[in-house]
Scaffold this active site. Sequence first.
Site, PDB file in Angstrom:
ATOM      1  N   GLU A 256      14.316 -35.005   9.019  1.00  9.86           N
ATOM      2  CA  GLU A 256      12.987 -35.029   8.393  1.00  9.86           C
ATOM      3  C   GLU A 256      11.900 -34.569   9.362  1.00  9.86           C
ATOM      4  O   GLU A 256      10.943 -33.910   8.955  1.00  9.86           O
ATOM      5  CB  GLU A 256      12.674 -36.428   7.851  1.00  9.86           C
ATOM      6  CG  GLU A 256      13.621 -36.907   6.755  1.00  9.86           C
ATOM      7  CD  GLU A 256      13.711 -35.959   5.567  1.00  9.86           C
ATOM      8  OE1 GLU A 256      12.787 -35.152   5.359  1.00  9.86           O
ATOM      9  OE2 GLU A 256      14.728 -36.025   4.846  1.00  9.86           O
ATOM     10  N   HIS A 265      15.752 -26.149   4.889  1.00  8.88           N
ATOM     11  CA  HIS A 265      17.198 -26.369   4.864  1.00  8.88           C
ATOM     12  C   HIS A 265      17.901 -25.054   5.201  1.00  8.88           C
ATOM     13  O   HIS A 265      17.426 -23.985   4.805  1.00  8.88           O
ATOM     14  CB  HIS A 265      17.638 -26.858   3.480  1.00  8.88           C
ATOM     15  CG  HIS A 265      17.164 -28.249   3.176  1.00  8.88           C
ATOM     16  ND1 HIS A 265      16.597 -28.595   1.972  1.00  8.88           N
ATOM     17  CD2 HIS A 265      17.175 -29.379   3.932  1.00  8.88           C
ATOM     18  CE1 HIS A 265      16.277 -29.891   2.002  1.00  8.88           C
ATOM     19  NE2 HIS A 265      16.615 -30.382   3.184  1.00  8.88           N
TER      20      HIS A 265
HETATM   21 ZN   LIG Z   1      15.762 -31.964   4.014  1.00  9.48          ZN
END
Ligand SMILES: [Zn+2]
Length: 515
Positions: A256, A265
């Site tokens: 995070e 991502h």
């Molecule tokens: Zn993530």
Amino acid sequence: MRYLPLLGLLPLYVWGQQRWIRCGTMQHDSLMRALYPDWPRLEEYEPLILEKVRQLKAQAQVARTIGGVYRIPVVVHVIHNGEAVGTGRNIPTQNILDQIAVLNEDFRRMAGTPGWSNDPRSADTQIEFVLAKRDPSGNPTTGIVRWNRNAYGWNAPPYTSAYMDGTIKPATIWDPDRYLNIWVADLSGGVLGYAQFPDASGLLGLPGDQGMGAPNCSQAANTDGVVILYSAFGSAAKSSTGLTAPYHLGRTTTHEVGHWLGLRHVWGDQQPNCADDFCDDTPMGDGPLYECAAGAPSCGATAAQPRMVENYMEYSDDACMNLFTQDQALRMRVVLEYCPRRRSLITSPALVPPTTTDASLIDLPLPQDLCPGTYTLTAVLRNTGTSTLTSIPVAYRLNSGPWQTQTWTGTLAGGATTTFGLSGIDLTTPGEYLLTACTNLASDPDRTEDTTTTRIVVHNGFYPLYETFEAGWEGRPIPPNLWRVVDPNNDCFTWRPAHCVGSGGQRTTALFVNC
Ligand SMILES: [Zn+2]
Ligand SMILES: [Ca+2]
Ligand SMILES: [Ca+2]
Ligand SMILES: [Ca+2]
């Protein structure tokens, strides 16, 4: 409440009877964009970030290292339900210390720790995380704040991201220009954590730039940071308790914080399509990988390579992850150096522990228009140290004129503020002035917060303001019946009668604003 239905569309990881959402960041981002349509899309700041990354890469071929180690001040907000310290949602301090250690092992690719990797693509980001040593008021702090929700009237846990963002974050956040805020809470829907991407709205020339104070900017500011499920915060490989495999080694927070520093991502979030994450050294993907899918094939331009399951920006289990790449590291450093509420962290005073004698001048009157004269203007002084102060020298000057010194005396406890009238300020000559004032303690160890400035414009004669009044005032008293002169601040700017020649050639009566 668009958020919860969206969650249902995600691929879910099934672990026992519990379904976990590995990361809620993209859903949080979608929610915020739905609420604030002017918020720049992630893609809108890609060209700028990519250009900066390209420049840094070019430099890297000349110099082996770029920049230095950045240390980010962290405040951890533990949101609990009245449990004793160290139990349940009111997690042990040891878990917090372990989590900070994991962040540093992972971001520094520290040898001899789970954060080490011998993959040649892996990087030491040279970014570190340190619990804050002074709070927003300048007082000493552990960097850990425990909030009993019962004392604040907040709903009982668990919490949706909408409740976190709408209620708990704004009530608890420490200045996001100075701290990385991490909230540790009981989250609903099986969400392990989510982050807020860097805000690009202050970057020059970008669409959606509405400048400081625009509604979307302020909304972005009071929710900035990362949120982590309390039972995924810490590391069971150290001394933390209450964590459960496979999310027990602190990698939810590493992931995070990667988002918070601008990482996407690795599969580019375009599933089921093959996509990229704007980093050249991470193979493309067509969706998240779970558990530890070593050898899973990539796609598109990198189809010949295996996916990088070890990347912190995958959905792999904690034990499977161990690297950020060189490009990811550069990207995070660019974000840290250029984005609002990231670059200011580099010079945040939050890691400087308050010392015995420290003062700062934290406020002056707002910019204003004045009539010529000699003024006393009020400054706000703060004791940013720990021991009581009985006198504080204050220096001020107008534009680049000579410094004047006056001394406040009284009794001011550590952390307390007081007002001080700077007297005899010579504003007898019309013009524009920049008033600069600062505390001037001889032994002051931290001068970064000591100085404040304000703009003053001194007018003489007519104020540039025009108004149309009723016709036919000739010969009548000023103000006429049914009109009143209202001057709430009762200063020298007010309406005065004037006698002029009207349009019909007759004497008429008007009002003007004098000085
Ligand atoms: Zn993530
Ligand atoms: Ca890539
Ligand atoms: Ca100071
Ligand atoms: Ca007035």
